[in-house]
Design an enzyme around this catalytic site. Structure first.
Site, short mmCIF file in Angstrom:
data_model
loop_
_atom_site.label_atom_id
_atom_site.label_comp_id
_atom_site.label_asym_id
_atom_site.label_seq_id
_atom_site.Cartn_x
_atom_site.Cartn_y
_atom_site.Cartn_z
CG ASP A 110 -8.10 -0.77 -3.77
OD1 ASP A 110 -6.88 -0.54 -3.88
OD2 ASP A 110 -8.68 -0.86 -2.67
CG HIS A 148 -7.13 4.24 -2.98
ND1 HIS A 148 -6.13 4.33 -3.93
CD2 HIS A 148 -7.13 2.96 -2.55
CE1 HIS A 148 -5.55 3.15 -4.07
NE2 HIS A 148 -6.14 2.30 -3.25
CG ASP A 149 -4.68 2.36 -0.07
OD1 ASP A 149 -5.54 2.30 0.81
OD2 ASP A 149 -4.53 1.47 -0.94
CG HIS A 182 -2.03 -1.04 1.08
ND1 HIS A 182 -1.98 -2.25 1.74
CD2 HIS A 182 -3.20 -1.04 0.37
CE1 HIS A 182 -3.07 -2.95 1.44
NE2 HIS A 182 -3.82 -2.24 0.61
CG HIS A 216 -1.94 0.07 -4.36
ND1 HIS A 216 -2.63 -0.81 -5.18
CD2 HIS A 216 -2.87 0.57 -3.48
CE1 HIS A 216 -3.89 -0.85 -4.82
NE2 HIS A 216 -4.08 -0.03 -3.80
#
Length: 237
Positions: free
Chosen positions: A175, A64-65, A24, A28
């Protein structure tokens, strides 16, 4: 500040906000962003979203991460971490969103600075909902609803709830999009994912959890069962 320079500053801030986790991380995030961009620009899905929504979509994919800790929501809640205490649900996803808003709120980093106040609020809401959609505990309910709409030919672009559901499905698809890549890339990603999972399992053992009480994906002693577990995960998602 010109938009090109502003975009570079924004992206640099994102990169700096990612930790050095096995999976993560910025690589990614970039891959998820690339998938979303490719899907919206080269498929019919793009016609369901306005140009500004597409920008918000891409921001959400890249963010998003943000500041991922290499653990999952269950870990954060079980061990009552600072994040677990701060967010009662979708713990990590809420943290990622808050980090994104913090960067956008920093002087010289807001790539949405030229949009109207109302459009800005809409973008932030879009980004939040898109990031929250990456919580897999939400995905299965969304997947069921979307499948029913598609199989029943009931998807209606005029219904905002249907478009929002499509947004959620696209985000989760992005994702998990490593499974769409050539097998050598899939294999490398799988190695990174289970390496990160095993590190969480090691951390849980350090906190006193017995090996037999660990989730199988987090347990190094279950290494021989990984291929079976990965196939089940892909089929379920």
């Amino acid at each position: 500040m010109c938009i090109c320079v502003l975009a570079c500053v924004f992206l640099h801030a994102l990169i700096c906000c990612f930790t050095l986790t096995r999976y993560h991380n910025w690589r990614h995030a970039f891959n998820v962003g690339q998938f979303v961009y490719g899907l919206l620009s080269s498929s019919s899905a793009g016609r369901f979203f306005s140009p500004l929504e597409k920008v918000a979509f891409l921001i959400a994919a890249l963010c998003h991460d943000l500041d991922h800790r290499g653990t999952n929501n269950a870990f954060e809640q079980k061990y009552e971490t600072a994040l677990g205490s701060l967010y009662s649900s979708s713990t990590l996803e809420m943290h990622h969103f808050d980090r994104a808003v913090t960067i956008l709120s920093t002087e010289g980093h807001n790539i949405l600075e030229n949009v109207s106040s109302n459009d800005y609020k809409d973008c932030i809401h879009f980004i939040k909902e898109a990031i929250l959609a990456t919580d897999l505990s939400k995905h299965f309910g969304d997947r069921k609803k979307y499948k029913e709409l598609v199989e029943g030919h009931g998807f209606d672009v005029a219904k905002r709830a249907h478009v929002d559901l499509l947004r959620s499905i696209i985000m989760t698809s992005a994702d998990l999009s490593a499974v769409t890549k050539p097998f050598p890339a899939q294999q490398r990603v799988a190695e990174l994912v289970y390496s990160e999972f095993f590190e969480q399992g090691d951390l849980e053992r350090a906190f006193g959890t017995k090996s037999e009480d660990l989730q199988d994906l987090m347990n190094r002693q279950k290494l021989a069962d990984l291929p079976k577990m990965q196939v089940v995960c892909v089929c379920v998602c």
